[in-house]
Enzyme design. Structure first.
Site, PDB file in Angstrom:
ATOM      1  N   ALA A  69       0.841  -1.202   0.000  1.00  0.00           N
ATOM      2  CA  ALA A  69       0.000   0.000   0.000  1.00  0.00           C
ATOM      3  C   ALA A  69       0.871   1.245   0.000  1.00  0.00           C
ATOM      4  O   ALA A  69       2.015   1.227   0.447  1.00  0.00           O
ATOM      5  CB  ALA A  69      -0.916   0.002   1.229  1.00  0.00           C
ATOM      6  N   ASP A  70       0.295   2.316  -0.508  1.00  0.00           N
ATOM      7  CA  ASP A  70       0.962   3.621  -0.453  1.00  0.00           C
ATOM      8  C   ASP A  70      -0.097   4.681  -0.261  1.00  0.00           C
ATOM      9  O   ASP A  70      -1.220   4.565  -0.774  1.00  0.00           O
ATOM     10  CB  ASP A  70       1.757   3.894  -1.733  1.00  0.00           C
ATOM     11  N   THR A  71       0.254   5.702   0.499  1.00  0.00           N
ATOM     12  CA  THR A  71      -0.650   6.827   0.773  1.00  0.00           C
ATOM     13  C   THR A  71       0.125   8.118   0.605  1.00  0.00           C
ATOM     14  O   THR A  71       1.230   8.251   1.134  1.00  0.00           O
ATOM     15  CB  THR A  71      -1.208   6.734   2.216  1.00  0.00           C
ATOM     16  N   GLU A  72      -0.457   9.051  -0.127  1.00  0.00           N
ATOM     17  CA  GLU A  72       0.189  10.347  -0.326  1.00  0.00           C
ATOM     18  C   GLU A  72      -0.826  11.472  -0.186  1.00  0.00           C
ATOM     19  O   GLU A  72      -2.012  11.307  -0.494  1.00  0.00           O
ATOM     20  CB  GLU A  72       0.842  10.433  -1.707  1.00  0.00           C
ATOM     21  N   ALA A 106      -3.517   3.754  -2.262  1.00  0.00           N
ATOM     22  CA  ALA A 106      -3.653   2.615  -3.170  1.00  0.00           C
ATOM     23  C   ALA A 106      -3.267   1.347  -2.425  1.00  0.00           C
ATOM     24  O   ALA A 106      -2.329   1.344  -1.622  1.00  0.00           O
ATOM     25  CB  ALA A 106      -2.758   2.795  -4.391  1.00  0.00           C
TER      26      ALA A 106
END
Length: 195
Positions: A69-72, A106
Site C-alpha cells: 500500500a501507499d498513501t500520499e 492505493a
C-alpha cells in the site's frame, strides 16, 4: 497465507482490525515520483512495487498473497511525501493550513498468478493553523515519517474541519477497499463486504 509488505505500524494495526491473519515482509521500495507522473499513477505504482517486492521474498511459500500500500497527500497537483526535517514539516503544514487537500491511498494484492488493486481518494480540509500550533505540533515529532507531515489519528486530528472519504485511508490503509480485495483472493477476514 497473507503477508503485509510494509514497515508501517499503522498499516499493521489497520490490517489487524480486519481480523485477517498475516505475516510481515520487510521491503524497501524507492518512493520517487517520475517527472510528469500523475499523483494517482504514482501512488498506484508504489503500492504495486511494494507488493511485488514482498512477493519475491515469499515466493516459496505456497499460496502466498502479499499486500502493498501507499498513501500520499496531494495539494495543487504536488505530492507531499514524508518531510525531510522539521522545517520541511512546518512548510507542508503552512501550505495545508486553511485549505482542502486530497489523500490518495492505493492497495495492491498480488499472488503468484494474480494481481488486483483498489484506490481510495479522500478530501481533507484543515482549519487555518496558527504558527505556534504548527511549531508545537512539529516539536512533538509526530509529523516525521508521515505523508503530508501529519497523522489524522493523532494530534493533527484537531486540525481537521472536514473529511470526505475514508478515515482509515487517510491513516494509510483504506479498510473497505482492502476487505473487498482480500475477499476476492479468498483471504478470511472478520467481516464481509457485500457485493
Amino acid at each position: 497465507m497473507l503477508h503485509l509488505a510494509s514497515q508501517s505500524p499503522r498499516r499493521r494495526e489497520l490490517l489487524a482490525r480486519l481480523g485477517a491473519t498475516f505475516g510481515i515482509v520487510d521491503v524497501d521500495v524507492p518512493e520517487h515520483r517520475e517527472p510528469g507522473e500523475p499523483p494517482e499513477d504514482y501512488v498506484r505504482r508504489v503500492a504495486r512495487e511494494k507488493a511485488g517486492a514482498g512477493l519475491l521474498e515469499v515466493v516459496a511459500v505456497p499460496g502466498a498473497v502479499v499486500l502493498g500500500a501507499d498513501t500520499e497527500v496531494v495539494l495543487d497537483d504536488e505530492v507531499f511525501g514524508k518531510p525531510r526535517d522539521a522545517d520541511d514539516a512546518a512548510g507542508m503544514l503552512r501550505r495545508l493550513s486553511g485549505r482542502t487537500h486530497e489523500v490518495i491511498s492505493a492497495v495492491s494484492l498480488v499472488s503468484a498468478g494474480r494481481e488486483a488493486q483498489a484506490v481510495s481518494r479522500s478530501q481533507v480540509t484543515f482549519a487555518p493553523l496558527a504558527d505556534e500550533d504548527i511549531a508545537a505540533y512539529v516539536a512533538s515529532g509526530e509529523p516525521m515519517g508521515r505523508a503530508g507531515a501529519y497523522a489524522i489519528q493523532g494530534g493533527a486530528e484537531r486540525f481537521v474541519v472536514r473529511l470526505d472519504g475514508s478515515f482509515s485511508g487517510v491513516m494509510g490503509l483504506p479498510l473497505h477497499e482492502t476487505a473487498g480485495l482480500l475477499r476476492g483472493f479468498g483471504v478470511e477476514t472478520g467481516f464481509r463486504v457485500a457485493r
